[in-house]
Scaffold this motif. Structure first.
Motif, PDB file in Angstrom:
ATOM      1  N   PRO A 164       0.829  -1.210   0.000  1.00  0.00           N
ATOM      2  CA  PRO A 164       0.000   0.000   0.000  1.00  0.00           C
ATOM      3  C   PRO A 164       0.859   1.255   0.000  1.00  0.00           C
ATOM      4  CG  PRO A 164       0.003  -1.015   2.170  1.00  0.00           C
ATOM      5  CD  PRO A 164       0.690  -1.987   1.254  1.00  0.00           C
ATOM      6  N   TYR A 165       0.388   2.283  -0.698  1.00  0.00           N
ATOM      7  CA  TYR A 165       1.067   3.580  -0.733  1.00  0.00           C
ATOM      8  C   TYR A 165       0.220   4.611   0.020  1.00  0.00           C
ATOM      9  CZ  TYR A 165       3.156   7.827  -2.754  1.00  0.00           C
ATOM     10  OH  TYR A 165       3.740   9.060  -2.948  1.00  0.00           O
ATOM     11  N   TYR A 166      -0.910   5.028  -0.537  1.00  0.00           N
ATOM     12  CA  TYR A 166      -1.815   5.917   0.205  1.00  0.00           C
ATOM     13  C   TYR A 166      -3.229   5.726  -0.315  1.00  0.00           C
ATOM     14  CZ  TYR A 166      -1.864   9.374  -3.671  1.00  0.00           C
ATOM     15  OH  TYR A 166      -2.023  10.015  -4.878  1.00  0.00           O
ATOM     16  N   VAL A 167      -4.187   6.239   0.428  1.00  0.00           N
ATOM     17  CA  VAL A 167      -5.599   6.137   0.068  1.00  0.00           C
ATOM     18  C   VAL A 167      -6.155   7.539  -0.145  1.00  0.00           C
ATOM     19  CG1 VAL A 167      -7.873   5.266   0.731  1.00  0.00           C
ATOM     20  CG2 VAL A 167      -5.804   4.042   1.452  1.00  0.00           C
ATOM     21  N   PRO A 269     -13.089   4.256  -1.636  1.00  0.00           N
ATOM     22  CA  PRO A 269     -11.815   4.988  -1.583  1.00  0.00           C
ATOM     23  C   PRO A 269     -10.900   4.586  -2.735  1.00  0.00           C
ATOM     24  CG  PRO A 269     -12.353   4.019   0.545  1.00  0.00           C
ATOM     25  CD  PRO A 269     -13.299   3.431  -0.440  1.00  0.00           C
ATOM     26  N   LEU A 270     -10.012   5.479  -3.107  1.00  0.00           N
ATOM     27  CA  LEU A 270      -9.010   5.206  -4.138  1.00  0.00           C
ATOM     28  C   LEU A 270      -7.743   4.685  -3.464  1.00  0.00           C
ATOM     29  CD1 LEU A 270      -9.515   8.380  -6.329  1.00  0.00           C
ATOM     30  CD2 LEU A 270      -9.658   6.049  -7.179  1.00  0.00           C
ATOM     31  N   HIS A 271      -7.504   3.403  -3.559  1.00  0.00           N
ATOM     32  CA  HIS A 271      -6.314   2.802  -2.963  1.00  0.00           C
ATOM     33  C   HIS A 271      -5.184   2.806  -4.001  1.00  0.00           C
ATOM     34  CE1 HIS A 271      -8.134   1.076   0.756  1.00  0.00           C
ATOM     35  NE2 HIS A 271      -9.228   1.171   0.028  1.00  0.00           N
ATOM     36  N   PHE A 272      -4.118   3.531  -3.696  1.00  0.00           N
ATOM     37  CA  PHE A 272      -2.942   3.520  -4.555  1.00  0.00           C
ATOM     38  C   PHE A 272      -1.894   2.592  -3.936  1.00  0.00           C
ATOM     39  CE2 PHE A 272      -5.002   7.493  -5.706  1.00  0.00           C
ATOM     40  CZ  PHE A 272      -4.978   7.407  -7.080  1.00  0.00           C
ATOM     41  N   ARG A 273      -1.327   1.735  -4.776  1.00  0.00           N
ATOM     42  CA  ARG A 273      -0.372   0.743  -4.301  1.00  0.00           C
ATOM     43  C   ARG A 273       0.895   0.795  -5.139  1.00  0.00           C
ATOM     44  NH1 ARG A 273      -2.678  -2.959  -0.841  1.00  0.00           N
ATOM     45  NH2 ARG A 273      -0.943  -4.404  -1.193  1.00  0.00           N
ATOM     46  N   MET A 274       1.977   0.284  -4.567  1.00  0.00           N
ATOM     47  CA  MET A 274       3.229   0.108  -5.286  1.00  0.00           C
ATOM     48  C   MET A 274       3.294  -1.325  -5.799  1.00  0.00           C
ATOM     49  SD  MET A 274       5.751   2.042  -2.593  1.00  0.00           S
ATOM     50  CE  MET A 274       4.876   1.350  -1.179  1.00  0.00           C
ATOM     51  N   VAL A 275       3.820  -1.510  -6.992  1.00  0.00           N
ATOM     52  CA  VAL A 275       3.930  -2.841  -7.577  1.00  0.00           C
ATOM     53  C   VAL A 275       5.351  -3.053  -8.087  1.00  0.00           C
ATOM     54  CG1 VAL A 275       3.088  -2.002  -9.831  1.00  0.00           C
ATOM     55  CG2 VAL A 275       2.937  -4.441  -9.266  1.00  0.00           C
TER      56      VAL A 275
END
Length: 316
Positions: A164-167, A269-275
């Motif tokens: 996870p990065y930020y929401v 919510p908009l979940h931004f993640r690192m991949v």
């Protein structure tokens, strides 16, 4: 077979794509005869014809098409190897390629990258940030074209690792005089009563949200499609229409123009993640950056799971 010549393979791909030895030679600024000789050597190695003459140039044979695609994979692997070796040098210096969505690069990512680049861990590091859609971000990481990516978690990432990065949350941006400007929150159905300003990814996001059942009303009536968040918000400030984006993106522009950002209710919510492919196999600099980003917004990740915030107004 002799050792493969990456330059020859790159030129061969260029000929297959352009269907012309002459155009490829002009682009690469070399003699067409030199490309012809290189391809002839490939054909001797393969024991098959790889291109054939046609009326307006050349085209690859079936064997040529297969070699072209395999060559693309080899060149991607070679580029990834070169980049990784550069990053290993001097304990993490070199060039790090990052793929990211437009929302992340217009939102919190630049400030987080700026903070990281001031740390001793980032000495000698150069960042190359490429803006893509979420599905393109994941594919770029899967192909090895980028060491890591930032994406909205509405795409499939099997075989890759994520953190996870930020929401964030959806909001609409309107000018200070707009009928919605004084509301604490609005529904998507309320927004679609007005003209909508979009970006190239807006329709894709709307289609995804619609499939989840979060949109029950009519879809948006688009009046303009802009290339950047800034351009879209400037049109909103001019009262041309409503722009739907994420709250963290909107906050970046509230002090620049007389606009308000109102949370959209009823949406997830908009979940931004690192991949990335494999944390342990990543260059040292990439590992450090991922850890830095992962620790950047823990409070935002938890707070966004609760009730939507009040409207944010930048008209003052």
């Amino acid at each position: 077979m002799s050792d493969l010549d990456l330059t020859t393979l790159r030129l061969f791909i260029g000929v297959c794509d352009s269907r012309s030895i002459t155009r490829t030679a002009e682009k690469e600024r070399i003699d067409a005869s030199a490309i012809t000789r290189r391809i002839h050597k490939l054909e001797i190695e393969a024991g098959k014809s790889l291109i054939k003459r046609i009326r307006n140039g050349v085209e690859p044979t079936p064997e040529g098409l297969q070699l072209c695609e395999l060559s693309r994979e080899l060149l991607r692997d070679a580029a990834r190897l070169s980049e990784t070796m550069a990053l290993f040098k001097d304990s993490g210096s070199g060039r790090l390629s990052i793929a990211t969505t437009s929302h992340a690069v217009a939102g919190l990512l630049p400030q987080d990258l700026g903070q990281f680049m001031q740390l001793p861990d980032a000495q000698g590091l150069t960042l190359a940030v490429q803006e893509l859609t979420s599905s393109e971000v994941v594919q770029a990481v899967r192909d090895g074209r980028c060491a890591m990516g930032i994406y909205w978690d509405n795409v499939e990432t099997s075989g890759l690792q994520t953190l996870p990065y930020y929401v964030d949350q959806f909001c609409c941006v309107v000018c200070a005089d707009h009928p919605l400007a004084q509301k604490a929150s609005v529904s998507y159905a309320e927004v679609t009563e007005f003209r909508i300003i979009g970006m190239r990814t807006t329709r894709q996001a709307e289609a995804y949200v619609s499939r989840t059942g979060a949109i029950n009303g009519p879809l948006a009536r688009f009046i303009a499609e802009m290339p950047t968040h800034e351009a879209a918000i400037r049109l909103s400030a001019a009262n041309l229409g409503v722009f739907i984006t994420s709250m963290e993106v909107a906050k970046s522009y509230l002090d620049c123009w007389k606009v308000a950002a109102i949370p959209l209710t009823g949406l997830f919510p908009l979940h931004f993640r690192m991949v990335f492919a494999d944390m342990a196999a990543l260059p040292l600099s990439a590992q450090r950056l991922i850890k830095h980003l992962s620790a950047s917004h823990p409070s935002l990740r938890s707070s966004m799971e609760r009730a939507p915030a009040m409207a944010v107004n930048g008209a003052d």
